[in-house]
Design a protein around this motif. Structure first.
Motif, PDB file in Angstrom:
ATOM      1  N   ASN A 198       6.122  -6.211   5.621  1.00 21.05           N
ATOM      2  CA  ASN A 198       4.766  -6.481   6.095  1.00 21.05           C
ATOM      3  C   ASN A 198       4.164  -5.254   6.765  1.00 21.05           C
ATOM      4  O   ASN A 198       3.023  -4.871   6.486  1.00 21.05           O
ATOM      5  N   LEU A 199       4.932  -4.635   7.639  1.00 16.67           N
ATOM      6  CA  LEU A 199       4.434  -3.465   8.362  1.00 16.67           C
ATOM      7  C   LEU A 199       4.210  -2.285   7.423  1.00 16.67           C
ATOM      8  O   LEU A 199       3.216  -1.559   7.555  1.00 16.67           O
ATOM      9  N   TYR A 200       5.134  -2.105   6.473  1.00 16.21           N
ATOM     10  CA  TYR A 200       4.976  -0.979   5.536  1.00 16.21           C
ATOM     11  C   TYR A 200       3.756  -1.183   4.643  1.00 16.21           C
ATOM     12  O   TYR A 200       2.984  -0.258   4.403  1.00 16.21           O
ATOM     13  N   GLY A 201       3.583  -2.403   4.151  1.00 18.74           N
ATOM     14  CA  GLY A 201       2.420  -2.686   3.297  1.00 18.74           C
ATOM     15  C   GLY A 201       1.117  -2.518   4.043  1.00 18.74           C
ATOM     16  O   GLY A 201       0.145  -1.954   3.509  1.00 18.74           O
ATOM     17  N   LEU A 202       1.065  -2.984   5.297  1.00 17.48           N
ATOM     18  CA  LEU A 202      -0.149  -2.839   6.095  1.00 17.48           C
ATOM     19  C   LEU A 202      -0.407  -1.378   6.431  1.00 17.48           C
ATOM     20  O   LEU A 202      -1.553  -0.906   6.356  1.00 17.48           O
ATOM     21  N   SER A 203       0.655  -0.644   6.781  1.00 21.53           N
ATOM     22  CA  SER A 203       0.502   0.791   7.071  1.00 21.53           C
ATOM     23  C   SER A 203       0.023   1.543   5.839  1.00 21.53           C
ATOM     24  O   SER A 203      -0.797   2.461   5.934  1.00 21.53           O
ATOM     25  N   LEU A 204       0.531   1.135   4.679  1.00 19.61           N
ATOM     26  CA  LEU A 204       0.122   1.759   3.419  1.00 19.61           C
ATOM     27  C   LEU A 204      -1.375   1.561   3.186  1.00 19.61           C
ATOM     28  O   LEU A 204      -2.087   2.501   2.818  1.00 19.61           O
TER      29      LEU A 204
END
Length: 311
Positions: A198-204
């Motif tokens: 979730n965090l990686y996708g949002l950061s992306l």
């Protein structure tokens, strides 16, 4: 031990879905998707053919347009055949590895398209704000390096997505909510903690497409500032007219991208049908409309297309 094995497993296949509640008209809906696929392939291929064969179009603006057309072709090929397989042949199964491969290419091409739109904004910025140095700044070797950086940048940030998903164990429900594989869709089926994904996708989304959109906005602020300082109203309008096509494409791409991201992550109250329709618009409409927009607004390109079809 058996209880654990009963609740967690890695499925051999995922099951894709069409449009829920519309199964009876899937065959008729497929006609629209077939038309979109054909128009997208033909439109972007014609753009590439004309730019390649016409030396007068070997300019930075049209080279960037070629990059956009290649990306749009890739998106169409990566998504619509799967959709047509569901609507025409009820072919809903997709293997574990094939799903992750499709996911990688869809997100990679989205990332590259965002980068290309930023390069096109940079092209308009240089052409309007620093026209005397346009030819010396946007040389062919430099444009090639820019394109390579866009590709490598996309691969570097998207490659972890399938790896992050492969580490999961998945629950018995292996039915995806879309007609193709997306990261945010697959991770919801995992039994494990998906916080990292979730965090990686949002950061992306924020650091890649969000940053690209911010830089595009700043470039147009500088363009508007330069144009408004021009005394001649006709020159001012002519300069702005060269940006209309790009602005239309940017609005089409980022409006649906932002809406889809917000609904997927925060719109728990939104209907599933709305999410599906918005994802179709996001992935399928830009490859269809981008050639049309540029053909309509670029007099030079439009005349070449008309000449090609008349011949």
């Amino acid at each position: 031990m058996s209880a654990v094995n009963d609740t967690k497993f890695n499925p051999a296949v995922f099951l894709l879905t069409g449009i829920p509640g519309q199964e009876d008209v899937h065959l008729w809906i497929s006609v629209a998707f077939c038309l979109m696929y054909v128009i997208s392939i033909i439109g972007n291929s014609v753009i590439l053919f004309i730019i390649k064969t016409d030396p007068s179009l070997h300019e930075p603006m049209y080279i960037f347009l070629s990059m956009l057309a290649i990306t749009d072709l890739g998106l169409s090929i990566a998504t619509i055949p799967t959709i047509l397989g569901i609507f025409l042949f009820n072919s809903m199964e997709i293997s574990f590895n094939a799903c992750f491969t499709q996911l990688f290419f869809i997100h990679l091409l989205q990332c590259i398209e965002s980068s290309v739109l930023l390069l096109m904004a940079f092209d308009r910025f240089i052409a309007i704000c620093n026209p005397l140095r346009y030819a010396s700044i946007l040389t062919l070797p430099r444009i090639a390096k820019m394109g390579l950086v866009c590709l490598l940048r996309g691969i570097a940030v998207i490659f972890p997505l399938p790896l992050l998903l492969k580490r999961f164990q998945y629950c018995r429900d292996n039915v995806l909510s879309q007609s193709y594989c997306l990261h945010q869709d697959i991770m919801k089926l995992a039994c494990s903690d998906i916080t990292v994904n979730n965090l990686y996708g949002l950061s992306l989304s924020l650091l890649m497409m969000g940053l690209d959109l911010l830089l595009i906005f700043l470039s147009y602020v500088m363009i508007l500032k330069t144009v408004l300082s021009v005394v001649s109203q006709s020159k001012c309008l002519r300069a702005l007219n060269t940006c209309i096509s790009h602005l239309c494409v940017v609005l089409l791409f980022y409006t649906t991208e932002i809406s889809l991201t917000v609904i997927h992550r925060f719109g728990n109250s939104s209907t599933h049908l709305l999410q599906i329709l918005l994802s179709y618009v996001y992935l399928l409409v830009p490859p269809l409309m981008n050639p049309v927009v540029y053909s309509m607004k670029s007099k030079h390109l439009r005349s070449r297309i008309i000449r090609l079809f008349i011949k």
